[in-house]
Design an enzyme around this catalytic site. Sequence first.
Site, short mmCIF file in Angstrom:
data_model
loop_
_atom_site.label_atom_id
_atom_site.label_comp_id
_atom_site.label_asym_id
_atom_site.label_seq_id
_atom_site.Cartn_x
_atom_site.Cartn_y
_atom_site.Cartn_z
N ASP A 32 0.77 -1.21 -0.01
CA ASP A 32 0.04 -0.02 0.05
C ASP A 32 0.94 1.36 -0.15
O ASP A 32 1.95 1.28 0.56
CB ASP A 32 -0.91 0.15 1.55
CG ASP A 32 -1.93 0.79 1.17
OD1 ASP A 32 -2.19 1.53 0.10
OD2 ASP A 32 -2.79 1.05 2.23
N ASN A 34 1.43 3.60 -2.71
CA ASN A 34 2.02 3.93 -4.17
C ASN A 34 1.42 5.31 -4.47
O ASN A 34 2.06 6.37 -4.74
CB ASN A 34 1.86 2.87 -5.24
CG ASN A 34 2.35 1.79 -4.70
OD1 ASN A 34 3.47 1.31 -4.79
ND2 ASN A 34 1.66 0.81 -4.79
N HIS A 49 2.89 3.59 -8.68
CA HIS A 49 3.03 2.36 -9.19
C HIS A 49 4.31 1.83 -9.83
O HIS A 49 4.87 0.80 -9.61
CB HIS A 49 1.77 2.18 -10.11
CG HIS A 49 0.44 2.17 -9.41
ND1 HIS A 49 0.25 1.74 -8.30
CD2 HIS A 49 -0.80 2.75 -9.89
CE1 HIS A 49 -0.98 2.10 -7.87
NE2 HIS A 49 -1.68 2.92 -8.79
N ASN A 80 -10.19 -3.29 -6.82
CA ASN A 80 -9.41 -2.07 -7.79
C ASN A 80 -9.73 -1.80 -9.04
O ASN A 80 -9.45 -0.75 -9.65
CB ASN A 80 -7.88 -2.69 -7.90
CG ASN A 80 -7.00 -2.62 -6.51
OD1 ASN A 80 -5.97 -3.07 -6.52
ND2 ASN A 80 -7.61 -1.74 -5.61
N SER A 211 -8.11 -5.66 4.71
CA SER A 211 -8.79 -5.50 3.52
C SER A 211 -8.89 -6.61 2.56
O SER A 211 -8.73 -6.66 1.10
CB SER A 211 -8.08 -4.66 2.63
OG SER A 211 -7.95 -3.42 3.18
C1 V07 Z 1 1.72 -4.28 -9.70
C2 V07 Z 1 3.62 -2.74 -8.59
C3 V07 Z 1 3.68 -3.03 -7.16
C4 V07 Z 1 3.05 -2.23 -6.34
C5 V07 Z 1 1.32 -2.40 -6.08
C6 V07 Z 1 0.45 -2.16 -7.26
C7 V07 Z 1 1.23 -2.00 -8.63
C8 V07 Z 1 4.22 -6.56 -10.25
C9 V07 Z 1 3.24 -7.04 -10.81
C10 V07 Z 1 3.03 -8.27 -11.51
C11 V07 Z 1 2.02 -9.32 -11.56
C12 V07 Z 1 2.01 -10.56 -11.98
C13 V07 Z 1 3.29 -10.91 -12.77
C14 V07 Z 1 4.18 -10.15 -12.87
C15 V07 Z 1 4.09 -8.89 -12.43
C16 V07 Z 1 2.13 -6.14 -10.58
C17 V07 Z 1 -0.17 -5.29 -10.93
C18 V07 Z 1 0.27 -4.36 -10.22
C19 V07 Z 1 -1.51 -5.29 -11.49
F1 V07 Z 1 3.03 -12.27 -13.25
N1 V07 Z 1 3.79 -5.22 -9.70
N2 V07 Z 1 2.61 -5.29 -9.94
N3 V07 Z 1 0.75 -6.34 -11.18
N4 V07 Z 1 2.24 -2.94 -9.00
#
Ligand code: V07
Length: 259
Positions: A32, A34, A49, A80, A211
Amino acid sequence: MFAFLNKNNATTAAAVELDPKRIPAHVAIIMDGNGRWAKARHLPRIAGHKEGMNTVKTITIAASDLGVKVLTLYAFSTENWKRPKAEVNYLMQLPVNFFDTFVPDLVKNNVRVQVMGYTDQLPAATQKAVNKAIADTQACDGMVLNFALNYGSRAEMITGIQALAQQVADGHLAVDAIDETAVDQALMTAQLAPYNDPDLLIRTSGEERISNFLLWQIAYSELVFTDVKWPDFSATTLQACIADFQRRDRRFGGLSDQK
Ligand code: V07
């Protein structure tokens, strides 16, 4: 004494000594802050993000180096989707970026990618990137990096209960055979066995709520809340959270499991 005053231990601690024999096997993190991080810098939320994804990379390697077996990261909840469309689109692009820039490092560090959640509802390109990350790290047998993507714990329980009820209706399961093991096996964390349940749950950025994350699985988890916003979370912050975990006396309802 005064344990309630210590919630920011993890925030303020500098170098900490960790007991390498008591590293939590499964660490889960609600990433949380970002948006708040970006706002404080007069940047758009998506900048937070983007920085948050870099933190994912740093913390994945740090956790793997510490000997964590499973790192579960709450990346996108079923709630979300209510965010502005441009932000959702950007978030859906992150697994693609992550895959393009980080999979070689994961393989080098022997980290295997897993995903739990309703991924069939994600855009096709996102599903493709996720499936490719899983496939390309399939042979890695070190830490599991488990992303909770389009995940919600109540929805997960409903799906699991429906699956169990169907087995009963089909005559494959007796009602009194529905025990903790059967429920464990019906949940999305079944693929993490024997590390289904987090030993340590961390939430960043000051909110002290669960949450709708892993409600069944955190029955005995240690909960650590830190004010540090996810983009500022570092290997040192992770170590401080684990130090907090190691200071606690885990009893699992018994009298003591202290060595
Ligand atoms: C997301 C970055 C981290 C902060 C929180 C929200 C934003 C890595 C992934 C991801 C997911 C699946 C995968 C590889 C990478 C990711 C979302 C958002 C939706 F196979 N970071 N990240 N996916 N954030």
